[in-house]
Design a protein around this motif. Structure first.
Motif, PDB file in Angstrom:
ATOM      1  N   HIS A  38       7.320 -23.657   3.350  1.00 16.58           N
ATOM      2  CA  HIS A  38       5.989 -23.938   4.036  1.00 16.58           C
ATOM      3  C   HIS A  38       5.885 -25.311   4.863  1.00 16.58           C
ATOM      4  O   HIS A  38       6.177 -26.578   4.497  1.00 16.58           O
ATOM      5  CB  HIS A  38       4.892 -24.414   2.600  1.00 16.58           C
ATOM      6  CG  HIS A  38       3.356 -24.580   3.220  1.00 16.58           C
ATOM      7  ND1 HIS A  38       2.476 -24.497   2.182  1.00 16.58           N
ATOM      8  CD2 HIS A  38       3.065 -24.591   4.384  1.00 16.58           C
ATOM      9  CE1 HIS A  38       1.276 -24.826   2.812  1.00 16.58           C
ATOM     10  NE2 HIS A  38       1.419 -24.654   4.195  1.00 16.58           N
ATOM     11  N   VAL A  39       6.120 -24.833   5.998  1.00 19.67           N
ATOM     12  CA  VAL A  39       6.527 -25.771   7.079  1.00 19.67           C
ATOM     13  C   VAL A  39       5.732 -25.564   8.367  1.00 19.67           C
ATOM     14  O   VAL A  39       5.724 -24.518   8.797  1.00 19.67           O
ATOM     15  CB  VAL A  39       8.078 -25.656   7.609  1.00 19.67           C
ATOM     16  CG1 VAL A  39       8.213 -26.539   8.723  1.00 19.67           C
ATOM     17  CG2 VAL A  39       8.869 -26.248   6.494  1.00 19.67           C
ATOM     18  N   HIS A  40       5.034 -26.474   9.089  1.00 21.36           N
ATOM     19  CA  HIS A  40       4.066 -26.514  10.189  1.00 21.36           C
ATOM     20  C   HIS A  40       5.113 -26.940  11.386  1.00 21.36           C
ATOM     21  O   HIS A  40       5.605 -28.008  11.481  1.00 21.36           O
ATOM     22  CB  HIS A  40       2.958 -27.335   9.795  1.00 21.36           C
ATOM     23  CG  HIS A  40       1.998 -26.505   8.923  1.00 21.36           C
ATOM     24  ND1 HIS A  40       1.230 -25.453   9.119  1.00 21.36           N
ATOM     25  CD2 HIS A  40       1.879 -26.761   7.497  1.00 21.36           C
ATOM     26  CE1 HIS A  40       0.551 -25.031   7.997  1.00 21.36           C
ATOM     27  NE2 HIS A  40       1.101 -25.827   7.062  1.00 21.36           N
ATOM     28  N   THR A  41       4.667 -26.360  12.455  1.00 20.27           N
ATOM     29  CA  THR A  41       5.034 -26.814  13.829  1.00 20.27           C
ATOM     30  C   THR A  41       3.888 -26.989  14.767  1.00 20.27           C
ATOM     31  O   THR A  41       2.770 -26.998  14.211  1.00 20.27           O
ATOM     32  CB  THR A  41       6.074 -25.803  14.528  1.00 20.27           C
ATOM     33  OG1 THR A  41       4.968 -24.697  14.856  1.00 20.27           O
ATOM     34  CG2 THR A  41       6.883 -24.927  13.441  1.00 20.27           C
TER      35      THR A  41
ATOM     36  N   ASN B 151       3.340 -28.112  -4.368  1.00 20.21           N
ATOM     37  CA  ASN B 151       3.174 -28.594  -3.027  1.00 20.21           C
ATOM     38  C   ASN B 151       3.275 -30.002  -3.142  1.00 20.21           C
ATOM     39  O   ASN B 151       2.718 -30.757  -3.918  1.00 20.21           O
ATOM     40  CB  ASN B 151       1.711 -28.300  -2.501  1.00 20.21           C
ATOM     41  CG  ASN B 151       1.353 -28.544  -1.265  1.00 20.21           C
ATOM     42  OD1 ASN B 151       1.655 -29.838  -0.722  1.00 20.21           O
ATOM     43  ND2 ASN B 151       1.393 -27.719  -0.279  1.00 20.21           N
ATOM     44  N   MET B 152       4.141 -30.601  -2.197  1.00 25.77           N
ATOM     45  CA  MET B 152       4.657 -31.890  -2.334  1.00 25.77           C
ATOM     46  C   MET B 152       3.526 -32.801  -1.904  1.00 25.77           C
ATOM     47  O   MET B 152       3.509 -34.140  -2.109  1.00 25.77           O
ATOM     48  CB  MET B 152       5.626 -32.322  -1.227  1.00 25.77           C
ATOM     49  CG  MET B 152       6.449 -33.616  -1.503  1.00 25.77           C
ATOM     50  SD  MET B 152       8.010 -33.835  -0.267  1.00 25.77           S
ATOM     51  CE  MET B 152       7.079 -33.773   1.325  1.00 25.77           C
ATOM     52  N   ASN B 153       2.461 -32.446  -1.216  1.00 28.66           N
ATOM     53  CA  ASN B 153       1.186 -33.141  -0.845  1.00 28.66           C
ATOM     54  C   ASN B 153       0.299 -33.252  -1.835  1.00 28.66           C
ATOM     55  O   ASN B 153      -0.853 -33.838  -1.516  1.00 28.66           O
ATOM     56  CB  ASN B 153       0.775 -32.672   0.578  1.00 28.66           C
ATOM     57  CG  ASN B 153       1.767 -33.109   1.697  1.00 28.66           C
ATOM     58  OD1 ASN B 153       1.999 -34.116   2.017  1.00 28.66           O
ATOM     59  ND2 ASN B 153       2.224 -31.988   2.077  1.00 28.66           N
ATOM     60  N   GLU B 154       0.359 -32.630  -3.026  1.00 35.30           N
ATOM     61  CA  GLU B 154      -0.476 -32.530  -4.059  1.00 35.30           C
ATOM     62  C   GLU B 154      -0.139 -33.585  -5.290  1.00 35.30           C
ATOM     63  O   GLU B 154       1.147 -33.879  -5.187  1.00 35.30           O
ATOM     64  CB  GLU B 154      -0.705 -31.331  -4.635  1.00 35.30           C
ATOM     65  CG  GLU B 154      -1.476 -30.191  -3.866  1.00 35.30           C
ATOM     66  CD  GLU B 154      -2.736 -30.236  -3.467  1.00 35.30           C
ATOM     67  OE1 GLU B 154      -3.326 -31.269  -4.123  1.00 35.30           O
ATOM     68  OE2 GLU B 154      -3.284 -29.242  -3.057  1.00 35.30           O
ATOM     69  N   LEU B 155      -1.062 -33.980  -5.908  1.00 34.20           N
ATOM     70  CA  LEU B 155      -1.030 -34.853  -7.067  1.00 34.20           C
ATOM     71  C   LEU B 155      -0.145 -34.388  -8.334  1.00 34.20           C
ATOM     72  O   LEU B 155      -0.111 -32.891  -8.348  1.00 34.20           O
ATOM     73  CB  LEU B 155      -2.265 -35.469  -7.733  1.00 34.20           C
ATOM     74  CG  LEU B 155      -3.166 -36.424  -6.931  1.00 34.20           C
ATOM     75  CD1 LEU B 155      -4.395 -36.436  -7.553  1.00 34.20           C
ATOM     76  CD2 LEU B 155      -2.444 -37.625  -6.798  1.00 34.20           C
ATOM     77  N   LYS B 156       0.553 -35.011  -9.039  1.00 34.20           N
ATOM     78  CA  LYS B 156       1.430 -34.246  -9.943  1.00 34.20           C
ATOM     79  C   LYS B 156       0.236 -33.540 -10.969  1.00 34.20           C
ATOM     80  O   LYS B 156       0.776 -32.377 -11.306  1.00 34.20           O
ATOM     81  CB  LYS B 156       2.065 -35.577 -10.581  1.00 34.20           C
ATOM     82  CG  LYS B 156       2.947 -34.867 -11.857  1.00 34.20           C
ATOM     83  CD  LYS B 156       3.550 -36.195 -12.627  1.00 34.20           C
ATOM     84  CE  LYS B 156       4.722 -35.641 -13.628  1.00 34.20           C
ATOM     85  NZ  LYS B 156       5.489 -36.832 -14.249  1.00 34.20           N
TER      86      LYS B 156
ATOM     87  N   ALA C 172       8.572 -24.663  -4.545  1.00 32.77           N
ATOM     88  CA  ALA C 172       8.471 -26.089  -4.461  1.00 32.77           C
ATOM     89  C   ALA C 172       8.562 -26.004  -2.887  1.00 32.77           C
ATOM     90  O   ALA C 172       9.564 -25.590  -2.083  1.00 32.77           O
ATOM     91  CB  ALA C 172       9.412 -27.051  -4.938  1.00 32.77           C
ATOM     92  N   THR C 173       7.426 -26.719  -2.144  1.00 32.21           N
ATOM     93  CA  THR C 173       7.451 -26.652  -0.726  1.00 32.21           C
ATOM     94  C   THR C 173       6.994 -28.058  -0.258  1.00 32.21           C
ATOM     95  O   THR C 173       6.353 -29.003  -1.074  1.00 32.21           O
ATOM     96  CB  THR C 173       6.249 -25.662  -0.188  1.00 32.21           C
ATOM     97  OG1 THR C 173       4.894 -26.098  -0.164  1.00 32.21           O
ATOM     98  CG2 THR C 173       6.433 -24.645  -0.881  1.00 32.21           C
ATOM     99  N   SER C 174       7.531 -28.438   1.224  1.00 33.11           N
ATOM    100  CA  SER C 174       7.021 -29.695   1.456  1.00 33.11           C
ATOM    101  C   SER C 174       5.648 -29.609   2.344  1.00 33.11           C
ATOM    102  O   SER C 174       5.019 -30.645   2.410  1.00 33.11           O
ATOM    103  CB  SER C 174       8.061 -30.093   2.744  1.00 33.11           C
ATOM    104  OG  SER C 174       7.854 -29.168   3.742  1.00 33.11           O
ATOM    105  N   ASP C 175       5.238 -28.413   2.836  1.00 37.81           N
ATOM    106  CA  ASP C 175       3.969 -28.234   3.466  1.00 37.81           C
ATOM    107  C   ASP C 175       3.748 -29.504   4.722  1.00 37.81           C
ATOM    108  O   ASP C 175       2.824 -30.151   4.922  1.00 37.81           O
ATOM    109  CB  ASP C 175       2.802 -28.375   2.687  1.00 37.81           C
ATOM    110  CG  ASP C 175       1.606 -28.005   3.215  1.00 37.81           C
ATOM    111  OD1 ASP C 175       1.384 -27.524   4.231  1.00 37.81           O
ATOM    112  OD2 ASP C 175       0.413 -28.238   2.464  1.00 37.81           O
ATOM    113  N   THR C 176       5.051 -29.762   5.045  1.00 35.86           N
ATOM    114  CA  THR C 176       5.033 -30.867   6.063  1.00 35.86           C
ATOM    115  C   THR C 176       4.558 -30.408   7.490  1.00 35.86           C
ATOM    116  O   THR C 176       4.564 -29.456   7.982  1.00 35.86           O
ATOM    117  CB  THR C 176       6.486 -31.077   6.275  1.00 35.86           C
ATOM    118  OG1 THR C 176       6.487 -32.168   7.226  1.00 35.86           O
ATOM    119  CG2 THR C 176       7.329 -30.084   7.049  1.00 35.86           C
TER     120      THR C 176
END
Length: 325
Positions: A21-24, A163-168, A187-191
């Protein structure tokens, strides 16, 4: 879940890794700067040793129009939003992989013109396209939260996202669903800032199809991170750097909007005529924002609001369980 040290050992044994999950810059909410261009992120992914590289921009496959659809280790992907208000009750974000342009256009038509989630997933299954339920407990700001629908929705997907950007708390709830319904976890960064590969998924597979199939079967590992105060401070500082330093010569930023008020406010400040004409004043404004960010106050406030939201979601789900019982 495993440590990055253990992951390195597994990769020596032939396990493959990917950040799915990566955005450009092809996404509407990514700043138009060189470092976030698909070509730059593709090269960065290869440098990081990713075995499969995919970009999942919002409702567009333009990254592949720029890169080409057939490059080493590249797996075409997209994040499609579908608002099935009758069945789901809210918008879902779905990552789809190994699709071509024609399939993307057909999926976009289903999502926009006939937003029927079951029909959408039926298409994915008929075309044997790998797909994943992104951030199951995330809801768009302007929509009513419908967490009680998430367990039923999760049944329709082969893989759920950590998702790394979500709470535990939200990620733990997602893992609980995956265990309950025997779903895979990725597991993704969703960066949106180029911080890809900070978290990733490991599985075996000579090609992406085999890799993803092993994730579906639970024959995989994740190297995760959760949303923390320190992560948020780092992320905000990256945004400040991108807005005030990396994008100064890029005119396209004038029309850039993320929908996140704090970021959009920083963009407007940086694009003001006064700052544009005065490098010294621009530097002062940037340093002031760095100082505010490094106090941790904005990060703490965001975490507090997210934790409050997570508690509300938990309470709603508990009430729903009692009512059904």
């Amino acid at each position: 879940m495993i440590s990055s040290e253990r992951a390195e050992e597994l990769m020596q044994e032939g396990w493959k890794r990917a950040d799915l999950h990566v955005h450009t810059t092809c996404s509407f909410d990514v700043l138009p700067v060189r470092e976030l261009h698909p070509e730059s992120l593709y090269e960065k992914s290869l440098d990081l040793g990713m075995d499969f590289v995919t970009f999942t921009d919002h409702n567009t496959v333009n990254a592949y129009e720029l890169l080409g659809w057939d490059r080493e280790k590249l797996v075409p992907g997209v994040e499609i939003s579908i608002r099935d208000m009758k069945f789901a009750g809210h918008a879902l974000h779905v990552n789809v992989f190994e699709l071509d342009k024609e399939e993307f256009l057909e999926l976009r038509e289903i999502a926009k013109i006939e937003p029927d989630l079951k029909n959408f997933i039926g298409y994915l299954k008929r075309h044997r396209l790998p797909f994943m339920y992104n951030h199951p407990f995330w809801f768009e700001f302007h929509q009513k939260q419908n967490p009680c629908a998430v367990p039923e929705l999760a049944k329709l997907f082969p893989v759920l996202e950590y998702n790394m950007n979500e709470l535990k708390q939200k990620n733990e709830a997602t893992i609980a669903l995956a265990e309950k319904f025997r779903k895979g976890i990725a597991a993704t960064s969703d960066t949106h800032t180029g911080q890809l590969g900070k978290v990733y998924t490991l599985a075996k597979g000579e090609n992406f199809r085999e890799f993803f199939r092993n994730i579906e079967k639970g024959k995989s590992y994740i190297v995760p991170e959760d949303l923390t105060r320190e992560f948020l401070i780092e992320e905000m500082n990256i945004w400040i750097d991108l807005i005030f330093e990396k994008s100064q010569k890029n005119r396209d930023i004038k029309t850039f909007l993320t929908g996140i008020k704090s970021l959009d406010t920083m963009v407007r400040i940086s694009r003001s005529a006064l700052l544009s004409c005065s490098p010294k004043l621009n530097r002062t404004a940037m340093n002031l924002l760095y100082m505010i960010s490094n106090t941790g106050i904005p990060a703490s406030f965001y975490l507090y609001s997210e934790e409050s939201l997570a508690r509300k979601i938990g309470k709603k789900m508990e009430i729903e369980k009692k009512d059904k019982a």
